[in-house]
Design a protein around this motif. Structure first.
Motif, short mmCIF file in Angstrom:
data_model
loop_
_atom_site.label_atom_id
_atom_site.label_comp_id
_atom_site.label_asym_id
_atom_site.label_seq_id
_atom_site.Cartn_x
_atom_site.Cartn_y
_atom_site.Cartn_z
N ASN A 76 -2.24 -3.27 10.42
CA ASN A 76 -2.83 -4.60 10.98
C ASN A 76 -2.12 -5.52 10.48
OD1 ASN A 76 -3.72 -4.50 8.54
ND2 ASN A 76 -6.01 -4.52 8.78
N ALA A 77 -0.91 -5.55 10.16
CA ALA A 77 -0.11 -6.50 9.55
C ALA A 77 0.53 -7.64 10.58
CB ALA A 77 1.25 -5.74 9.16
N ASP A 78 0.50 -7.46 11.81
CA ASP A 78 0.81 -8.26 12.83
C ASP A 78 0.35 -9.67 12.66
OD1 ASP A 78 1.69 -5.73 13.48
OD2 ASP A 78 1.14 -5.65 15.72
N ALA A 79 -0.84 -9.75 12.60
CA ALA A 79 -1.53 -11.15 12.47
C ALA A 79 -1.64 -11.60 11.12
CB ALA A 79 -2.80 -11.05 13.11
N SER A 80 -1.28 -11.02 10.24
CA SER A 80 -1.68 -11.64 8.71
C SER A 80 -0.53 -12.38 8.23
CB SER A 80 -1.88 -10.31 7.67
OG SER A 80 -0.66 -9.82 7.23
N GLY A 81 -0.91 -13.09 7.11
CA GLY A 81 0.22 -13.94 6.55
C GLY A 81 0.66 -13.45 5.20
N GLU A 82 0.54 -12.04 4.96
CA GLU A 82 1.07 -11.48 3.96
C GLU A 82 2.12 -10.27 4.22
OE1 GLU A 82 -2.20 -9.23 1.86
OE2 GLU A 82 -2.75 -11.15 1.94
N SER A 83 3.07 -9.98 3.27
CA SER A 83 3.84 -9.03 3.49
C SER A 83 4.02 -7.88 2.21
CB SER A 83 5.44 -9.21 3.81
OG SER A 83 5.59 -10.02 4.85
N VAL A 84 3.54 -6.63 2.78
CA VAL A 84 3.51 -5.71 1.62
C VAL A 84 5.08 -5.02 1.31
CG1 VAL A 84 2.83 -3.56 0.99
CG2 VAL A 84 1.36 -4.98 2.54
N ILE A 85 5.36 -5.28 0.11
CA ILE A 85 7.08 -5.18 -0.40
C ILE A 85 6.84 -3.62 -0.94
CG2 ILE A 85 9.10 -5.93 -1.50
CD1 ILE A 85 7.83 -7.95 0.64
N TYR A 86 7.93 -2.83 -0.64
CA TYR A 86 8.27 -1.62 -1.06
C TYR A 86 9.58 -1.48 -1.67
CZ TYR A 86 3.61 0.03 1.19
OH TYR A 86 2.57 0.18 1.51
N SER A 87 9.76 -0.54 -2.64
CA SER A 87 11.20 -0.17 -3.27
C SER A 87 11.87 0.58 -2.18
CB SER A 87 10.99 0.27 -4.32
OG SER A 87 10.49 1.86 -4.22
N GLU A 88 12.80 1.02 -2.22
CA GLU A 88 13.79 1.91 -1.11
C GLU A 88 12.98 3.07 -1.09
OE1 GLU A 88 16.12 0.80 0.57
OE2 GLU A 88 16.95 -0.99 -0.48
N ASN A 89 12.38 3.62 -2.05
CA ASN A 89 11.83 4.87 -2.26
C ASN A 89 10.33 4.86 -2.05
OD1 ASN A 89 14.08 5.70 -3.10
ND2 ASN A 89 13.48 5.35 -5.32
N HIS A 90 9.93 3.82 -1.20
CA HIS A 90 8.74 3.69 -0.81
C HIS A 90 7.57 3.68 -1.93
CE1 HIS A 90 5.80 2.96 2.53
NE2 HIS A 90 5.12 3.90 1.97
N GLU A 91 7.97 2.86 -2.92
CA GLU A 91 7.05 2.83 -4.00
C GLU A 91 6.50 1.17 -3.87
OE1 GLU A 91 9.55 3.45 -7.13
OE2 GLU A 91 9.46 5.59 -7.10
N TYR A 92 5.19 1.04 -3.78
CA TYR A 92 4.54 -0.11 -3.55
C TYR A 92 5.17 -1.14 -4.70
CZ TYR A 92 0.80 -3.72 -3.65
OH TYR A 92 0.11 -5.02 -3.73
N ILE A 93 5.36 -2.29 -4.41
CA ILE A 93 5.83 -3.26 -5.53
C ILE A 93 4.69 -4.41 -5.39
CG2 ILE A 93 7.33 -5.03 -6.09
CD1 ILE A 93 9.59 -3.23 -5.04
N GLU A 94 4.62 -5.00 -4.36
CA GLU A 94 3.39 -6.27 -4.38
C GLU A 94 2.98 -6.70 -2.87
OE1 GLU A 94 4.42 -10.06 -5.60
OE2 GLU A 94 6.45 -9.83 -5.15
N SER A 95 1.83 -7.37 -2.75
CA SER A 95 1.81 -8.14 -1.43
C SER A 95 2.10 -9.41 -1.53
CB SER A 95 0.01 -7.83 -1.40
OG SER A 95 -0.10 -6.91 -0.42
#
Ligand code: ZN
Length: 352
Positions: free
Chosen positions: A118-137
């Motif tokens: 449901n990212a399309d409408a939201s005003g935030e981005s979920v950032i990951y590392s290259e290895n798909h470890e969650y960094i931050e919203s």
């Protein structure tokens, strides 16, 4: 209340991308994943160009939403003189495109190609590392100016993505209500608007009423109003509801579980399980919990931990500890202790 300026959904909606985008920009940067752009790219190009927009840059190499990728694309966008970013694809491409637009201080348009996000409408981005470890919203300067959900394209994507998106959307009613309760009487910041709670309720009712039929219809190749309603619940309603309230225990359980080894399952699948745990933790009536469990079961969403992998007890306890430290858990009323969370998990495991 934050939301996109325009949300357009329906069969063939991609044809409206160009005419609508022409109101907000002239020089576009199209950003997406290779598979999404191989499917929707020609229609994106045609729609933009026939409305008089120039495509100054095109990148179909997004694989993960990372800071290095965002920096690379910001540089490419600056050099190309673009004034509009068009993101095409699933969550990673959309989140990357929105973050690039935000850094360049230009509007973003998003074009969804599957329903797991449901990212399309939201005003935030979920950032990951290259290895798909969650960094931050990462909070962005604004929501997308334009969201295009072409239900011809979304209906052609694998059905499992829609089911995963529904699993994620399931959480928003329970998390929004928990957050509202936790903010009751607080004078030190935000409380959710009743409009956000109404959207969360509407999302839940739509999922319960139309979710199973929508999946059956898609399997049978039938394009019904239920399919449209469920796409709206996932892509618009849940997105605006969660963004104007908060994630809570369902997502904290997800975040805890994904820190331990051996957990299988997509974001939406694990969040659906976390939602059941939250409902049990809250002591919701058995009838209400059973309704949700039955719904999940019929859709093939996980209703117990063994559907997420063979997890030893100490790993589950470690996940519960992590979940209680997770920032999303702060949106629950009162302090959630690991023992109480474990009690809810054990109750879910022993069957509802
Ligand atoms: Zn989620």
């Amino acid at each position: 209340m934050v939301m996109p300026l325009r949300y357009i959904q329906g069969p063939g909606a991609i044809q409206l991308l160009g005419p609508q985008a022409a109101v907000i920009g002239k020089n576009a940067f199209v950003i997406g994943e290779s598979v999404a752009l191989s499917i929707a790219g020609p229609r994106v190009r045609e729609s933009l160009e026939s409305a008089g927009l120039a495509i100054r840059a095109w990148d179909d190499s997004v694989r993960e939403c990372t800071y290095p990728k965002i920096s690379e694309l910001v540089k490419a966008g600056t050099e190309s003189g673009i004034d509009l970013v068009v993101g095409v694809g699933g969550g990673k491409a959309i989140d990357t495109a929105k973050a690039v637009a935000s850094d360049l201080r230009v509007p973003a348009c998003t074009v969804g190609t599957q329903c797991a996000t449901n990212a399309d409408a939201s005003g935030e981005s979920v950032i990951y590392s290259e290895n798909h470890e969650y960094i931050e919203s990462k909070k962005l300067i604004s929501n997308p100016a334009l969201v295009i959900e072409d239900t011809d394209i979304l209906s052609a994507a694998p059905i499992k993505f829609l089911v995963q998106g529904m699993g994620d959307a399931l959480a928003c009613r329970f998390e929004a209500q928990a957050y509202a309760k936790s903010r009751e009487g607080k004078e030190d910041g935000a409380v959710p608007l009743t409009a956000a709670l109404a959207l969360a309720e509407n999302c839940y009712e739509t999922l319960m009423r139309s979710g199973i039929k929508a999946v059956d219809d898609l399997k049978a190749g039938v394009r019904s109003s239920e399919v449209e309603d469920i796409i709206e619940a996932v892509k618009f309603t849940s997105s605006i509801a969660f963004e104007n309230s908060s994630c809570a225990m369902a997502h904290a359980v997800h975040n805890g579980l994904t820190t331990i080894k051996g957990v299988r399952g997509s974001h939406g699948e694990i969040v659906a399980y976390g939602t059941i745990v939250q409902c049990v933790y809250e002591g919701r009536p058995g009838e209400e919990v059973r309704k949700i469990v039955d719904w999940c079961r019929k859709l093939g969403l996980p209703t117990s931990l063994n559907m997420l992998g063979k997890l030893p007890r100490d790993s589950i306890v470690a996940a519960a500890n992590k979940a209680c430290e997770d920032p999303d858990m702060r949106s629950m009323p009162g302090n959630v202790e690991p023992e109480d969370l474990m009690r809810a998990i054990d109750a879910v495991e022993s069957g509802i």
